[in-house]
Write an enzyme that holds these catalytic residues in place. Structure first.
Site: not given
Lengths: 228, 228
Positions: B102-104, B122, B152
């Protein structure tokens, strides 16, 4: 410079962790806000999942809050008749700018006598129980009535918290937080509400929650009797 | 009866807590799943906010996972060049059914060499950096490419997790969880993506994240060099 905003979230055994981790993420992004996780002691408490929660301040040491927020979960059943917790919530609520909840946290506000004559929201499976406490059950994700701001079930806490930040600070601050959290939701299915869920999914969940609802109703009725 | 699903989420200092508490809430609702919070030791680690995180299992004691999930946050900068963590992720990924982030967190998968030739998502502020690791940056909330499933920014973790449950178990299970979590989002503003945010909000956030992006890019470049 004004004093920092004091925002406090109750944590307690068997809280639904996303009820407060959603708002926590939003509140923690408010410039200058101090966020507290509040419980009777500083000992870690179990959430509804593998996540343990470490309170940051006790009832006794908690400063006067600008915002008090009660999340929900199975653990609220025990709080509905827990005078120590209800007293703490009542005392904070007397001077807080906003008295708030997510999910079944609003039943705790109700049991503390803080929703009499107010519109309020909660999880879809508990909404009728709000009437026991003199509140008007409201089927919205965020319900604002004077300084009572209550959110619907679990993930409604994110909508709730962004709304509250716009009231507490301003809209641009809330929008900047929304962008940082990339809160541009795209649920893969349309099953998030009893109004949209497929009939068999709703039937399955109703069957699954029935025993929990019965326990909750019992606790809520006892709490409502003590309020009179 | 089949063995329980083993789902593991990495926790680490300065993780953005909602990156994993969103998916954690979804995964914890999967009947028969065992969910692990994994780090080098069992000592509590600080998240990006007042919430302390208590790992439930160490790298050394973690069973083979069906799903490994790497959340994001400022803390990922340190992981991009941390061989102990990258080794653990690589070893788990070799036999996991799904390798996810998830995310970075996807930058960590990239630094472990696990996204070469894959599409990946990301946080909007980091999407170009995925190319450093041979991935194709993808601006979607959930990106599925073979067994790599990447989400994202932050709140995309909820969409990601529901999607993953539908792949891992079935759609009805995912829909039942969506209903329980009342995930029927209604953001109060339309600022959740760089494409929809008001221009001044986007400008404000870009200015605010610039120093963090510079630090992240430096870490990502060093990690990419080590990969070759």
């Amino acid at each position: 410079m004004s004093a920092p905003l004091q925002i406090g979230l109750l944590v307690f055994p068997r809280v639904t962790q996303l009820d407060f981790t959603g708002p926590l993420q939003v509140f923690s992004s408010v410039p200058g806000a101090t966020v507290h996780l509040i419980w009777k002691t500083l000992d870690p408490v179990p959430s509804d999942s593998v996540l343990m929660l470490t309170p940051s301040v006790t009832f006794a040491d908690c400063p006067q809050l600008d915002v008090i927020c009660i999340p929900g979960g199975f653990g609220t059943d025990a709080l509905l008749n827990d005078e120590e917790t209800l007293d703490f919530v009542r005392k904070q609520a007397a001077s807080a700018k906003f008295v708030t909840s997510v999910c079944t946290g609003s039943l705790v506000l109700g049991a503390a006598g803080l929703l009499r004559g107010y519109n309020a929201a909660t999880h879809w499976s508990a909404v009728e129980m709000l009437a026991l406490f003199g509140a008007t059950p409201t089927k919205t994700r965020v319900c604002i009535d004077r300084n009572r701001v209550t959110g619907g079930g679990v993930t409604a806490g994110i909508d709730f918290a962004l709304t509250l930040v716009s009231l507490l600070v301003d809209r641009t601050t809330a929008e900047a937080i929304q962008l940082r959290l990339e809160y541009n939701p795209a649920p893969p299915f349309n099953a998030g509400s009893p109004d949209t869920a497929p009939a068999e999914v709703l039937a399955l969940m109703k069957e699954r929650v029935a025993p929990f609802q019965a326990r909750r109703l019992d606790a809520a009725k006892r709490a409502a009797e003590r309020l009179i």
